[in-house]
Design an enzyme around this catalytic site. Sequence first.
Site, short mmCIF file in Angstrom:
data_model
loop_
_atom_site.label_atom_id
_atom_site.label_comp_id
_atom_site.label_asym_id
_atom_site.label_seq_id
_atom_site.Cartn_x
_atom_site.Cartn_y
_atom_site.Cartn_z
N ASN A 193 -5.12 7.27 -6.02
CA ASN A 193 -5.88 8.48 -5.66
C ASN A 193 -5.16 9.77 -6.05
OD1 ASN A 193 -3.96 8.02 -3.60
ND2 ASN A 193 -5.19 9.06 -2.05
N HIS B 194 -4.72 -0.71 5.81
CA HIS B 194 -4.25 0.05 6.99
C HIS B 194 -5.17 -0.08 8.20
CE1 HIS B 194 -7.07 2.84 5.17
NE2 HIS B 194 -6.20 3.46 4.39
N HIS C 20 0.87 -1.20 0.00
CA HIS C 20 0.00 0.00 0.00
C HIS C 20 0.90 1.24 0.00
CE1 HIS C 20 -3.81 2.14 1.63
NE2 HIS C 20 -2.93 3.09 1.29
N ASP D 148 1.37 2.57 3.58
CA ASP D 148 0.50 3.74 3.44
C ASP D 148 1.32 5.03 3.50
OD1 ASP D 148 -1.79 5.20 2.97
OD2 ASP D 148 -2.43 5.22 5.05
N HIS E 96 1.56 5.37 -1.65
CA HIS E 96 1.21 6.55 -2.44
C HIS E 96 2.52 7.19 -2.92
CE1 HIS E 96 -2.95 6.60 -0.85
NE2 HIS E 96 -2.37 6.10 0.23
N ARG F 279 2.20 9.57 -5.61
CA ARG F 279 1.76 10.83 -6.24
C ARG F 279 2.27 10.95 -7.68
NH1 ARG F 279 -1.49 10.70 -1.90
NH2 ARG F 279 -0.58 11.59 -0.04
N ALA G 101 -4.54 14.62 5.72
CA ALA G 101 -4.21 13.32 6.33
C ALA G 101 -3.14 12.59 5.54
CB ALA G 101 -5.47 12.47 6.41
N LYS H 241 -9.19 -0.30 -6.07
CA LYS H 241 -9.27 0.36 -4.76
C LYS H 241 -10.64 0.99 -4.54
CE LYS H 241 -7.77 1.79 -0.87
NZ LYS H 241 -6.73 2.69 -0.44
N HIS I 103 -10.47 1.14 1.69
CA HIS I 103 -10.27 2.09 2.79
C HIS I 103 -11.50 1.89 3.68
CE1 HIS I 103 -8.91 5.87 4.75
NE2 HIS I 103 -10.17 5.80 5.18
N HIS J 160 2.85 14.51 1.72
CA HIS J 160 2.16 15.79 1.49
C HIS J 160 3.17 16.89 1.78
CE1 HIS J 160 -2.03 14.34 1.28
NE2 HIS J 160 -1.69 13.47 2.22
N LEU K 46 -5.37 9.00 8.08
CA LEU K 46 -6.63 8.28 8.18
C LEU K 46 -6.43 6.83 7.75
CD1 LEU K 46 -9.06 11.01 6.80
CD2 LEU K 46 -8.97 10.10 9.14
C1 NCD Z 1 -3.78 8.87 2.18
C2 NCD Z 1 -3.29 9.92 1.18
O1 NCD Z 1 -2.76 10.94 1.61
O2 NCD Z 1 -3.42 9.69 -0.03
N1 NCD Z 1 -3.89 9.49 3.46
C3 NCD Z 1 -3.95 8.88 4.66
O3 NCD Z 1 -4.15 9.56 5.67
N2 NCD Z 1 -3.79 7.57 4.78
C4 NCD Z 1 -5.07 8.28 1.72
C5 NCD Z 1 -5.43 6.97 2.39
O4 NCD Z 1 -4.70 6.00 2.30
O5 NCD Z 1 -6.50 6.90 3.01
ZN ZN Z 2 -3.25 5.04 1.66
ZN ZN Z 3 -6.90 4.86 3.00
#
Ligand code: NCD
Ligand code: ZN
Ligand code: ZN
Length: 349
Positions: A42, A175, A14, A248, A16, A18, A264, A100, A137, A252, A220
């Site tokens: 996402n 998560h 899992h 996860d 991200h 970007r 988040a 997802k 999620h 950011h 989150l």
């Molecule tokens: C994730 C994100 O920033 O893309 N944020 C998070 O708090 N986990 C999105 C997600 O996995 O829910």
């Molecule tokens: Zn995530």
């Molecule tokens: Zn998530």
Amino acid sequence: MTDRIEIRRPDDWHLHVRDGAMLKATLPLSAGVFGRAIIMPNLKPPVRTLADLRDYRKRIAAALPAGSSFRPLMTLYLTEDTDAGDIRAGALSGELTAVKLYPAGATTNSDSGVRDLERVENVLEAMQDADVPLLVHGEVTDPDVDIFDREAVFIERVLDPLRRRYPALRVVLEHITTSEGAGYVMSNAGRLAATITPHHLMINRTDIFRGGIRPHLYCLPVAKREKHRLALRRAATSGADCFFLGTDSAPHPVHEKESDCGCAGVFCAPVAMACVAQVFDEEDALDRLEGFASRHGPAFYGLPVNDDTIWLERKSPEESAFRDVETEAKERVRVFRPDAGLHWSVADR
Ligand code: NCD
Ligand code: ZN
Ligand code: ZN
């Protein structure tokens, strides 16, 4: 005392990464350690179609360091307009690893997610037929449900009915943050599994307010009470193959975290393996680390384990400290840092 261990190269189930400058800055930090990662879709706008997925995979390949053998495992973002034909074609060609589900409004960039599961029945059926896992999620979006209860309520109201309706569908509850999550997955293991993040093994909800508000510990699902963190540690170190590592890691820019309405996500990729080694060490379970980080995930996804290995070693917290990452666009990203410091790190060899 074990000071150095070798494990099969881990995967991140899992992640991200970007796009654009952020992708370029963060991807190499995962690709240097992990063999493969499930790439979350996402983006803004999300990865909705097979054409989007192919484009995104190309951008990821272009951001990889020369000679890297890291493999991105691509996913589609389920919307109420997802085409079941894309699922069948992606499964057949092997380009699509999973789909997802973001309940609309549940988390970062989830506005295009699903409001009504009845509107995606044909897609879920196609996924069940083609054996494409659904990654969820797991939080309800009902504003009347307390944020700390949203995972447990999701299991009862959404996940359990969904699994009964599609009994052959493989599902990953992403998560997990609660003892209810761990317990539900453990008692329904087989076609159901869960990812666990390094940070949810290390922090509880009190840590988010330790000495003041700590926006870089906010993600989150939000961290829960200590008893839940302990339940997650028991699950991860139990040896049960329904639990595996999904960092996860969610970068950011610092200014978007430190704001009136901070977003988040915890950016943990650079320290993820150090964190889990430390947790398994503390739980006297280093012999089970390889299962959690390198074996259970591939087994669930029907993939071989990676064929090389990495070394982890005990280090002083100063040596394992990580600075902020800066992108070419001059945006800074804060790396997850447990207050107690890190005593493990990935060895150069
Ligand atoms: C994730 C994100 O920033 O893309 N944020 C998070 O708090 N986990 C999105 C997600 O996995 O829910
Ligand atoms: Zn995530
Ligand atoms: Zn998530």
